[in-house]
Design a protein around this motif. Structure first.
Motif, PDB file in Angstrom:
ATOM      1  N   ILE A  12       0.854  -1.201   0.000  1.00  0.00           N
ATOM      2  CA  ILE A  12       0.000   0.000   0.000  1.00  0.00           C
ATOM      3  C   ILE A  12       0.890   1.251   0.000  1.00  0.00           C
ATOM      4  O   ILE A  12       0.712   2.182  -0.793  1.00  0.00           O
ATOM      5  N   GLN A  15       2.596   2.170  -3.240  1.00  0.00           N
ATOM      6  CA  GLN A  15       1.730   2.897  -4.176  1.00  0.00           C
ATOM      7  C   GLN A  15       1.617   4.370  -3.788  1.00  0.00           C
ATOM      8  O   GLN A  15       1.648   5.260  -4.628  1.00  0.00           O
ATOM      9  N   GLN A  26      -5.905   3.228  -1.709  1.00  0.00           N
ATOM     10  CA  GLN A  26      -5.049   2.041  -1.726  1.00  0.00           C
ATOM     11  C   GLN A  26      -5.438   1.065  -0.624  1.00  0.00           C
ATOM     12  O   GLN A  26      -5.431  -0.147  -0.836  1.00  0.00           O
ATOM     13  N   ILE A  27      -5.802   1.597   0.547  1.00  0.00           N
ATOM     14  CA  ILE A  27      -6.229   0.700   1.633  1.00  0.00           C
ATOM     15  C   ILE A  27      -7.493  -0.038   1.202  1.00  0.00           C
ATOM     16  O   ILE A  27      -7.584  -1.262   1.329  1.00  0.00           O
ATOM     17  N   LYS A  29      -8.475  -0.770  -1.690  1.00  0.00           N
ATOM     18  CA  LYS A  29      -8.180  -1.732  -2.757  1.00  0.00           C
ATOM     19  C   LYS A  29      -7.525  -3.004  -2.217  1.00  0.00           C
ATOM     20  O   LYS A  29      -7.774  -4.094  -2.708  1.00  0.00           O
ATOM     21  N   GLN A  30      -6.619  -2.853  -1.235  1.00  0.00           N
ATOM     22  CA  GLN A  30      -5.750  -3.983  -0.896  1.00  0.00           C
ATOM     23  C   GLN A  30      -6.017  -4.637   0.462  1.00  0.00           C
ATOM     24  O   GLN A  30      -5.537  -5.736   0.714  1.00  0.00           O
ATOM     25  N   THR A  42      -2.140  -3.569   9.650  1.00  0.00           N
ATOM     26  CA  THR A  42      -1.821  -2.988   8.330  1.00  0.00           C
ATOM     27  C   THR A  42      -2.150  -1.499   8.333  1.00  0.00           C
ATOM     28  O   THR A  42      -1.348  -0.672   7.901  1.00  0.00           O
ATOM     29  N   LYS A  43      -3.344  -1.179   8.835  1.00  0.00           N
ATOM     30  CA  LYS A  43      -3.768   0.239   8.820  1.00  0.00           C
ATOM     31  C   LYS A  43      -2.878   1.082   9.718  1.00  0.00           C
ATOM     32  O   LYS A  43      -2.482   2.186   9.369  1.00  0.00           O
ATOM     33  N   CYS A  46       0.331   1.795   7.953  1.00  0.00           N
ATOM     34  CA  CYS A  46       0.179   2.728   6.818  1.00  0.00           C
ATOM     35  C   CYS A  46      -0.081   4.147   7.309  1.00  0.00           C
ATOM     36  O   CYS A  46       0.594   5.095   6.887  1.00  0.00           O
TER      37      CYS A  46
END
Ligand code: SAM
Length: 440
Positions: A12, A15, A26-27, A29-30, A42-43, A46
Protein backbone atom coordinates in the motif's frame (compact mmCIF):
# COMPACT_ATOMS: atom_id res chain seq x y z
CA UNK A 1 -5.19 -16.99 0.51
CA UNK A 2 -4.62 -14.18 2.97
CA UNK A 3 -1.35 -12.25 2.95
CA UNK A 4 0.82 -11.05 5.88
CA UNK A 5 -0.26 -7.69 7.37
CA UNK A 6 3.17 -6.08 6.95
CA UNK A 7 3.54 -7.24 3.36
CA UNK A 8 0.27 -5.59 2.33
CA UNK A 9 1.18 -2.46 4.34
CA UNK A 10 4.44 -2.25 2.34
CA UNK A 11 2.55 -2.66 -0.93
CA UNK A 12 0.00 0.00 0.00
CA UNK A 13 2.74 2.42 1.01
CA UNK A 14 4.71 1.62 -2.16
CA UNK A 15 1.73 2.90 -4.18
CA UNK A 16 1.34 6.00 -2.02
CA UNK A 17 5.07 6.81 -2.21
CA UNK A 18 4.95 6.34 -5.98
CA UNK A 19 2.04 8.83 -6.20
CA UNK A 20 -0.33 6.14 -7.49
CA UNK A 21 -3.36 7.17 -5.48
CA UNK A 22 -4.34 8.21 -2.01
CA UNK A 23 -3.85 6.15 1.12
CA UNK A 24 -7.59 5.61 1.59
CA UNK A 25 -7.99 4.42 -2.02
CA UNK A 26 -5.05 2.04 -1.73
CA UNK A 27 -6.23 0.70 1.63
CA UNK A 28 -9.70 -0.02 0.30
CA UNK A 29 -8.18 -1.73 -2.76
CA UNK A 30 -5.75 -3.98 -0.90
CA UNK A 31 -6.88 -4.47 2.71
CA UNK A 32 -9.12 -7.41 1.77
CA UNK A 33 -5.99 -9.49 1.19
CA UNK A 34 -5.22 -9.43 4.92
CA UNK A 35 -7.10 -11.54 7.52
CA UNK A 36 -9.73 -9.42 9.28
CA UNK A 37 -7.94 -9.75 12.66
CA UNK A 38 -4.70 -8.44 11.17
CA UNK A 39 -6.15 -5.52 9.23
CA UNK A 40 -5.71 -3.18 12.23
CA UNK A 41 -1.94 -3.72 12.07
CA UNK A 42 -1.82 -2.99 8.33
CA UNK A 43 -3.77 0.24 8.82
CA UNK A 44 -1.74 1.30 11.84
CA UNK A 45 1.50 0.86 9.87
CA UNK A 46 0.18 2.73 6.82
CA UNK A 47 -1.35 5.63 8.72
CA UNK A 48 1.58 5.78 11.13
CA UNK A 49 4.23 5.94 8.40
CA UNK A 50 2.29 8.70 6.59
CA UNK A 51 1.65 10.61 9.82
CA UNK A 52 5.36 10.61 10.71
CA UNK A 53 6.66 10.61 7.13
CA UNK A 54 8.55 13.94 7.23
CA UNK A 55 10.57 12.76 10.25
CA UNK A 56 10.94 9.12 9.17
CA UNK A 57 11.96 10.16 5.67
CA UNK A 58 14.69 12.48 6.96
CA UNK A 59 16.01 9.74 9.23
CA UNK A 60 15.89 7.13 6.46
CA UNK A 61 17.69 9.36 3.95
CA UNK A 62 20.40 10.11 6.49
CA UNK A 63 20.95 6.38 6.97
CA UNK A 64 21.21 5.48 3.28
CA UNK A 65 24.28 6.22 1.17
CA UNK A 66 21.92 6.60 -1.80
CA UNK A 67 18.11 6.62 -1.92
CA UNK A 68 16.23 3.55 -3.14
CA UNK A 69 15.34 3.54 -6.83
CA UNK A 70 11.75 4.02 -8.01
CA UNK A 71 11.41 0.25 -8.63
CA UNK A 72 12.31 -0.42 -4.99
CA UNK A 73 9.81 1.83 -3.27
CA UNK A 74 8.43 -1.31 -1.59
CA UNK A 75 11.79 -1.61 0.16
CA UNK A 76 11.75 2.05 1.10
CA UNK A 77 8.29 1.50 2.57
CA UNK A 78 9.70 -1.47 4.51
CA UNK A 79 12.49 0.69 5.92
CA UNK A 80 10.05 3.46 6.94
CA UNK A 81 7.81 0.84 8.57
CA UNK A 82 10.81 -0.57 10.47
CA UNK A 83 11.71 2.91 11.76
CA UNK A 84 8.06 3.60 12.64
CA UNK A 85 7.83 0.39 14.65
CA UNK A 86 11.02 1.19 16.55
CA UNK A 87 9.97 4.79 17.29
CA UNK A 88 6.22 4.67 17.74
CA UNK A 89 4.98 1.12 18.33
CA UNK A 90 5.42 -1.34 21.14
CA UNK A 91 7.24 -3.75 18.83
CA UNK A 92 10.57 -4.66 20.50
CA UNK A 93 13.45 -3.21 18.45
CA UNK A 94 14.93 -6.60 17.54
CA UNK A 95 11.52 -7.80 16.34
CA UNK A 96 11.07 -4.66 14.21
CA UNK A 97 14.44 -5.34 12.56
CA UNK A 98 13.75 -9.05 12.03
CA UNK A 99 10.28 -8.41 10.61
CA UNK A 100 11.72 -5.85 8.16
CA UNK A 101 14.42 -8.26 7.02
CA UNK A 102 11.83 -11.02 6.57
CA UNK A 103 9.68 -8.60 4.58
CA UNK A 104 12.52 -8.13 2.05
CA UNK A 105 12.30 -11.90 1.43
CA UNK A 106 8.50 -11.80 1.12
CA UNK A 107 8.93 -9.07 -1.47
CA UNK A 108 11.29 -11.42 -3.37
CA UNK A 109 14.18 -9.02 -2.79
CA UNK A 110 16.51 -11.20 -0.77
CA UNK A 111 19.44 -9.08 -2.00
CA UNK A 112 18.22 -6.27 0.31
CA UNK A 113 18.13 -8.28 3.57
CA UNK A 114 21.68 -7.37 4.61
CA UNK A 115 21.17 -3.71 3.81
CA UNK A 116 17.87 -3.59 5.76
CA UNK A 117 19.46 -5.30 8.73
CA UNK A 118 22.51 -3.01 8.71
CA UNK A 119 20.56 0.22 8.32
CA UNK A 120 18.04 -0.51 11.07
CA UNK A 121 20.68 -1.80 13.46
CA UNK A 122 22.73 1.34 12.88
CA UNK A 123 19.66 3.38 13.76
CA UNK A 124 19.27 1.43 17.00
CA UNK A 125 22.91 2.10 17.91
CA UNK A 126 23.18 5.74 16.85
CA UNK A 127 19.59 6.89 17.32
CA UNK A 128 20.23 9.81 19.68
CA UNK A 129 23.06 11.29 17.59
CA UNK A 130 21.09 10.88 14.35
CA UNK A 131 18.04 12.60 15.82
CA UNK A 132 20.17 15.41 17.33
CA UNK A 133 21.77 16.07 13.95
CA UNK A 134 18.40 16.31 12.22
CA UNK A 135 16.52 18.17 14.95
CA UNK A 136 16.86 21.63 13.41
CA UNK A 137 15.36 20.63 10.03
CA UNK A 138 11.85 22.13 9.83
CA UNK A 139 10.43 18.87 8.48
CA UNK A 140 11.79 17.04 11.53
CA UNK A 141 11.02 19.74 14.10
CA UNK A 142 7.40 20.12 12.97
CA UNK A 143 6.83 16.75 11.28
CA UNK A 144 5.50 18.49 8.17
CA UNK A 145 6.95 19.09 4.70
CA UNK A 146 9.15 22.19 4.66
CA UNK A 147 6.90 24.07 2.23
CA UNK A 148 3.87 23.57 4.46
CA UNK A 149 5.77 24.75 7.55
CA UNK A 150 6.63 27.92 5.63
CA UNK A 151 3.04 28.52 4.52
CA UNK A 152 1.50 27.76 7.90
CA UNK A 153 3.96 30.21 9.50
CA UNK A 154 3.21 32.85 6.90
CA UNK A 155 -0.57 32.52 7.01
CA UNK A 156 -1.22 31.58 10.63
CA UNK A 157 1.75 33.12 12.48
CA UNK A 158 0.02 33.58 15.84
CA UNK A 159 -1.77 30.26 15.59
CA UNK A 160 1.12 28.36 14.02
CA UNK A 161 1.73 26.12 17.03
CA UNK A 162 -1.93 25.24 17.41
CA UNK A 163 -2.21 24.42 13.71
CA UNK A 164 0.92 22.23 13.76
CA UNK A 165 -0.02 20.43 16.98
CA UNK A 166 -3.60 19.77 15.84
CA UNK A 167 -2.37 18.67 12.41
CA UNK A 168 -0.06 16.10 13.98
CA UNK A 169 -2.47 14.76 16.59
CA UNK A 170 -4.90 11.86 16.20
CA UNK A 171 -8.25 13.52 15.45
CA UNK A 172 -11.22 12.97 17.73
CA UNK A 173 -14.08 10.84 16.43
CA UNK A 174 -17.10 13.03 15.86
CA UNK A 175 -20.53 11.76 14.87
CA UNK A 176 -23.65 13.44 13.54
CA UNK A 177 -26.94 12.30 15.02
CA UNK A 178 -29.75 12.02 12.48
CA UNK A 179 -32.30 14.21 14.20
CA UNK A 180 -34.91 13.16 11.69
CA UNK A 181 -34.83 9.79 13.47
CA UNK A 182 -33.60 10.40 17.02
CA UNK A 183 -32.70 13.40 19.18
CA UNK A 184 -29.08 14.06 20.10
CA UNK A 185 -29.99 13.71 23.80
CA UNK A 186 -31.57 10.28 23.33
CA UNK A 187 -28.72 9.08 21.16
CA UNK A 188 -26.17 10.26 23.70
CA UNK A 189 -28.07 8.34 26.39
CA UNK A 190 -27.96 5.21 24.21
CA UNK A 191 -24.21 5.62 23.84
CA UNK A 192 -23.76 6.12 27.58
CA UNK A 193 -25.80 3.00 28.28
CA UNK A 194 -23.39 0.91 26.23
CA UNK A 195 -20.38 2.53 27.92
CA UNK A 196 -19.38 4.97 25.16
CA UNK A 197 -18.62 8.37 26.68
CA UNK A 198 -19.43 11.41 24.53
CA UNK A 199 -19.78 15.19 24.73
CA UNK A 200 -21.91 17.56 22.70
CA UNK A 201 -20.32 19.63 19.94
CA UNK A 202 -20.30 23.35 20.72
CA UNK A 203 -21.41 24.68 17.33
CA UNK A 204 -23.19 21.88 15.53
CA UNK A 205 -26.63 21.11 16.96
CA UNK A 206 -26.36 17.44 15.93
CA UNK A 207 -22.83 16.44 16.83
CA UNK A 208 -21.19 14.33 19.54
CA UNK A 209 -17.49 13.85 20.15
CA UNK A 210 -16.69 10.35 21.37
CA UNK A 211 -14.11 10.09 24.11
CA UNK A 212 -12.62 7.08 22.32
CA UNK A 213 -12.99 6.14 18.67
CA UNK A 214 -15.16 3.06 18.10
CA UNK A 215 -15.99 1.01 15.04
CA UNK A 216 -19.17 2.27 13.35
CA UNK A 217 -20.71 -1.14 14.04
CA UNK A 218 -20.68 -0.11 17.73
CA UNK A 219 -22.83 2.98 17.06
CA UNK A 220 -26.48 2.32 17.99
CA UNK A 221 -28.62 1.81 14.87
CA UNK A 222 -25.83 2.91 12.57
CA UNK A 223 -27.13 0.56 9.87
CA UNK A 224 -30.53 2.27 10.11
CA UNK A 225 -28.99 5.69 9.58
CA UNK A 226 -29.33 7.03 13.14
CA UNK A 227 -25.78 8.40 13.08
CA UNK A 228 -22.94 9.14 10.67
CA UNK A 229 -19.27 9.85 11.17
CA UNK A 230 -18.64 13.50 10.33
CA UNK A 231 -16.42 16.19 11.79
CA UNK A 232 -18.10 19.11 13.53
CA UNK A 233 -16.76 21.64 11.01
CA UNK A 234 -18.31 19.67 8.16
CA UNK A 235 -21.64 19.51 10.02
CA UNK A 236 -21.90 23.28 9.82
CA UNK A 237 -22.50 23.27 6.05
CA UNK A 238 -26.08 22.02 6.26
CA UNK A 239 -26.73 24.24 9.26
CA UNK A 240 -25.55 27.35 7.40
CA UNK A 241 -27.46 26.50 4.22
CA UNK A 242 -30.60 25.67 6.25
CA UNK A 243 -32.43 23.72 3.51
CA UNK A 244 -36.21 23.88 3.52
CA UNK A 245 -38.67 21.24 2.28
CA UNK A 246 -39.31 21.47 -1.44
CA UNK A 247 -36.36 23.71 -2.28
CA UNK A 248 -34.20 22.83 -5.27
CA UNK A 249 -30.69 22.38 -3.96
CA UNK A 250 -27.45 21.50 -5.74
CA UNK A 251 -24.64 19.67 -3.96
CA UNK A 252 -21.96 20.36 -6.55
CA UNK A 253 -19.03 18.19 -5.45
CA UNK A 254 -20.84 15.66 -3.41
CA UNK A 255 -18.93 12.45 -2.71
CA UNK A 256 -18.80 10.63 -0.39
CA UNK A 257 -22.07 12.32 0.44
CA UNK A 258 -21.55 13.33 4.07
CA UNK A 259 -23.11 16.74 3.53
CA UNK A 260 -25.66 15.43 0.99
CA UNK A 261 -27.01 13.13 3.69
CA UNK A 262 -27.04 15.88 6.28
CA UNK A 263 -28.97 18.27 4.00
CA UNK A 264 -31.59 15.56 3.46
CA UNK A 265 -31.80 14.69 7.16
CA UNK A 266 -32.68 18.31 7.82
CA UNK A 267 -35.25 18.46 5.02
CA UNK A 268 -36.12 15.01 3.61
CA UNK A 269 -38.48 16.53 1.01
CA UNK A 270 -35.70 18.54 -0.56
CA UNK A 271 -35.22 18.27 -4.33
CA UNK A 272 -31.54 17.57 -4.12
CA UNK A 273 -29.21 17.12 -7.07
CA UNK A 274 -25.80 15.72 -6.18
CA UNK A 275 -23.06 16.02 -8.82
CA UNK A 276 -19.78 14.12 -8.52
CA UNK A 277 -16.95 13.66 -11.01
CA UNK A 278 -15.67 10.23 -9.97
CA UNK A 279 -18.00 7.30 -10.70
CA UNK A 280 -16.62 5.11 -7.89
CA UNK A 281 -17.10 7.95 -5.43
CA UNK A 282 -20.67 8.47 -6.64
CA UNK A 283 -21.37 4.89 -5.51
CA UNK A 284 -20.35 5.91 -2.01
CA UNK A 285 -23.00 8.65 -2.00
CA UNK A 286 -25.53 6.06 -3.11
CA UNK A 287 -24.74 3.68 -0.25
CA UNK A 288 -24.64 6.52 2.31
CA UNK A 289 -28.05 7.80 1.25
CA UNK A 290 -29.47 4.29 1.21
CA UNK A 291 -28.33 3.76 4.80
CA UNK A 292 -29.94 7.06 5.83
CA UNK A 293 -33.13 6.20 3.93
CA UNK A 294 -33.14 9.42 1.87
CA UNK A 295 -33.07 10.14 -1.84
CA UNK A 296 -31.41 12.53 -4.26
CA UNK A 297 -30.81 12.78 -7.98
CA UNK A 298 -27.24 11.56 -8.43
CA UNK A 299 -25.28 12.69 -11.48
CA UNK A 300 -21.79 11.66 -12.48
CA UNK A 301 -20.35 14.71 -14.24
CA UNK A 302 -17.92 17.58 -14.08
CA UNK A 303 -19.85 20.21 -12.12
CA UNK A 304 -17.91 22.85 -14.07
CA UNK A 305 -19.40 21.66 -17.37
CA UNK A 306 -23.06 22.61 -16.88
CA UNK A 307 -23.96 21.62 -20.48
CA UNK A 308 -23.25 18.04 -19.48
CA UNK A 309 -25.65 17.83 -16.54
CA UNK A 310 -27.86 20.89 -15.95
CA UNK A 311 -31.54 20.82 -17.01
CA UNK A 312 -31.76 24.65 -17.01
CA UNK A 313 -33.97 24.72 -13.90
CA UNK A 314 -32.30 27.12 -11.50
CA UNK A 315 -31.45 26.13 -7.91
CA UNK A 316 -32.59 27.91 -4.75
CA UNK A 317 -29.40 26.96 -2.94
CA UNK A 318 -26.03 25.51 -3.84
CA UNK A 319 -23.43 23.83 -1.69
CA UNK A 320 -20.03 23.97 -3.36
CA UNK A 321 -17.74 21.86 -1.18
CA UNK A 322 -14.88 22.29 -3.59
CA UNK A 323 -11.99 19.92 -4.26
CA UNK A 324 -9.11 21.43 -2.30
CA UNK A 325 -5.67 20.89 -0.77
CA UNK A 326 -7.32 19.35 2.33
CA UNK A 327 -4.66 21.07 4.43
CA UNK A 328 -7.23 21.45 7.25
CA UNK A 329 -7.69 17.69 7.53
CA UNK A 330 -4.14 16.34 7.20
CA UNK A 331 -4.63 14.50 10.50
CA UNK A 332 -7.36 12.42 8.83
CA UNK A 333 -5.51 12.08 5.50
CA UNK A 334 -1.85 12.01 6.55
CA UNK A 335 -0.67 10.91 3.08
CA UNK A 336 -1.09 14.61 2.19
CA UNK A 337 2.28 15.00 3.91
CA UNK A 338 3.75 12.81 1.17
CA UNK A 339 1.73 13.67 -1.91
CA UNK A 340 0.68 17.30 -1.76
CA UNK A 341 3.01 19.70 -3.59
CA UNK A 342 3.05 23.53 -3.61
CA UNK A 343 2.11 23.54 -7.32
CA UNK A 344 -1.12 21.67 -6.47
CA UNK A 345 -2.47 24.75 -4.73
CA UNK A 346 -2.41 26.89 -7.90
CA UNK A 347 -3.97 24.08 -9.88
CA UNK A 348 -6.74 23.63 -7.32
CA UNK A 349 -7.44 27.37 -7.24
CA UNK A 350 -8.06 27.25 -11.00
CA UNK A 351 -10.35 24.21 -10.71
CA UNK A 352 -12.32 25.80 -7.86
CA UNK A 353 -12.68 29.04 -9.82
CA UNK A 354 -14.03 27.18 -12.83
CA UNK A 355 -16.61 25.18 -10.83
CA UNK A 356 -17.63 28.29 -8.93
CA UNK A 357 -18.21 30.35 -12.08
CA UNK A 358 -20.15 27.54 -13.75
CA UNK A 359 -22.41 26.61 -10.82
CA UNK A 360 -23.14 30.30 -10.13
CA UNK A 361 -24.94 30.36 -13.50
CA UNK A 362 -27.32 27.65 -12.23
CA UNK A 363 -28.37 29.67 -9.16
CA UNK A 364 -31.67 31.59 -9.02
CA UNK A 365 -31.51 35.36 -8.54
CA UNK A 366 -31.94 35.77 -4.78
CA UNK A 367 -30.52 32.27 -4.23
CA UNK A 368 -27.58 31.34 -2.01
CA UNK A 369 -24.29 29.56 -2.68
CA UNK A 370 -22.23 28.25 0.21
CA UNK A 371 -18.57 27.93 -0.75
CA UNK A 372 -16.67 25.50 1.47
CA UNK A 373 -13.25 23.88 1.59
CA UNK A 374 -11.26 21.90 4.15
CA UNK A 375 -8.19 23.96 3.27
CA UNK A 376 -6.08 26.32 5.37
CA UNK A 377 -4.71 28.15 2.32
CA UNK A 378 -6.06 31.70 1.83
CA UNK A 379 -5.59 31.30 -1.96
CA UNK A 380 -8.31 28.64 -1.97
CA UNK A 381 -10.51 30.49 0.50
CA UNK A 382 -10.73 34.21 1.27
CA UNK A 383 -8.67 35.16 -1.81
CA UNK A 384 -10.75 32.91 -4.01
CA UNK A 385 -13.83 34.71 -2.71
CA UNK A 386 -12.24 38.16 -3.13
CA UNK A 387 -11.50 37.34 -6.76
CA UNK A 388 -15.02 36.01 -7.36
CA UNK A 389 -16.75 38.98 -5.72
CA UNK A 390 -14.62 41.36 -7.79
CA UNK A 391 -15.46 39.53 -11.04
CA UNK A 392 -19.12 38.75 -10.41
CA UNK A 393 -21.15 41.93 -10.05
CA UNK A 394 -24.30 40.05 -8.96
CA UNK A 395 -22.56 38.28 -6.07
CA UNK A 396 -22.81 39.59 -2.52
CA UNK A 397 -21.27 38.13 0.60
CA UNK A 398 -23.64 37.38 3.51
CA UNK A 399 -23.12 36.61 7.16
CA UNK A 400 -23.10 32.85 7.79
CA UNK A 401 -26.19 33.08 9.98
CA UNK A 402 -28.30 34.75 7.25
CA UNK A 403 -30.36 31.63 6.60
CA UNK A 404 -30.25 30.23 10.12
CA UNK A 405 -30.53 32.73 12.95
CA UNK A 406 -30.09 29.88 15.46
CA UNK A 407 -26.57 29.21 14.13
CA UNK A 408 -24.11 29.68 16.99
CA UNK A 409 -21.54 31.92 15.31
CA UNK A 410 -18.26 32.08 17.14
CA UNK A 411 -16.46 29.24 15.43
CA UNK A 412 -13.30 30.00 13.50
CA UNK A 413 -11.70 33.31 12.59
CA UNK A 414 -13.40 36.02 10.59
CA UNK A 415 -11.07 36.63 7.63
CA UNK A 416 -11.40 39.22 4.84
CA UNK A 417 -14.22 37.12 3.33
CA UNK A 418 -15.93 34.27 5.18
CA UNK A 419 -14.83 32.29 8.23
CA UNK A 420 -11.68 30.20 8.52
CA UNK A 421 -11.79 27.41 11.07
CA UNK A 422 -8.34 26.26 12.23
CA UNK A 423 -7.99 22.67 13.47
CA UNK A 424 -7.89 22.15 17.24
CA UNK A 425 -6.46 19.16 19.11
CA UNK A 426 -9.67 17.69 20.49
CA UNK A 427 -12.17 19.64 18.42
CA UNK A 428 -12.98 20.78 14.90
CA UNK A 429 -11.10 20.07 11.70
CA UNK A 430 -9.73 22.96 9.64
CA UNK A 431 -12.43 24.32 7.34
CA UNK A 432 -13.55 27.41 5.46
CA UNK A 433 -17.02 28.81 4.74
CA UNK A 434 -18.30 31.80 2.81
CA UNK A 435 -21.99 32.40 2.02
CA UNK A 436 -22.84 34.29 -1.17
CA UNK A 437 -26.17 35.58 -2.41
CA UNK A 438 -27.04 36.22 -6.06
CA UNK A 439 -28.52 39.66 -6.44
CA UNK A 440 -31.86 39.89 -8.21
C1 SAM B 1 -14.22 17.91 -0.62
S1 SAM B 1 -14.84 16.56 -1.47
C2 SAM B 1 -16.56 16.69 -1.15
C3 SAM B 1 -16.98 16.11 0.18
C4 SAM B 1 -18.49 15.97 0.27
N1 SAM B 1 -19.16 17.23 0.04
C5 SAM B 1 -18.93 15.41 1.61
O1 SAM B 1 -19.30 16.16 2.49
O2 SAM B 1 -18.90 14.18 1.76
C6 SAM B 1 -14.75 17.10 -3.13
C7 SAM B 1 -15.35 16.14 -4.12
O3 SAM B 1 -15.41 16.81 -5.38
C8 SAM B 1 -15.19 15.87 -6.40
N2 SAM B 1 -14.82 16.64 -7.60
C9 SAM B 1 -13.61 17.09 -7.99
N3 SAM B 1 -13.71 17.79 -9.14
C10 SAM B 1 -15.01 17.80 -9.47
C11 SAM B 1 -15.74 18.35 -10.56
N4 SAM B 1 -15.13 19.04 -11.51
N5 SAM B 1 -17.07 18.14 -10.60
C12 SAM B 1 -17.69 17.42 -9.63
N6 SAM B 1 -17.05 16.88 -8.59
C13 SAM B 1 -15.73 17.07 -8.51
C14 SAM B 1 -14.11 14.98 -5.83
O4 SAM B 1 -14.06 13.73 -6.51
C15 SAM B 1 -14.57 14.86 -4.38
O5 SAM B 1 -15.40 13.75 -4.23
Amino acid sequence: MSQPARLIAAKILEQVLGQHGSLSTQISKQIGEVDYDEQGLTKELCFGVCRYYPQLNSVALSLLSKPFEEKDLDLYATLLMGLYQIEHMNTPDHAAVNESVELCRQLDKDWATKLMNAVLRRYQRERDDILDNLASQPSVEFNLPKWLVKRFKKHWGDDFEQVVTATNTHPPMCIRVNQDKVSRETYQAQLTEQGTVSRETAFSDSGLYLEKAVSVTMLPDFEHGHASVQDESAQLAAMILAPEQGERVLDACAAPGGKTGHLLERAPELQLTAVELEPWRLQRIESNLERLGVQAELICADAGDTNAWWDQQAFDKILLDAPCSATGVIRRNPDIKINRKPADIDELVTIQQRILMATWQTLKPGGYLLYATCSLMPEENERQMAHFLAEQADAKECSLDTLNSALALGFGKAVSHGIQVLPTVDGQDGFYYCLLQKQA
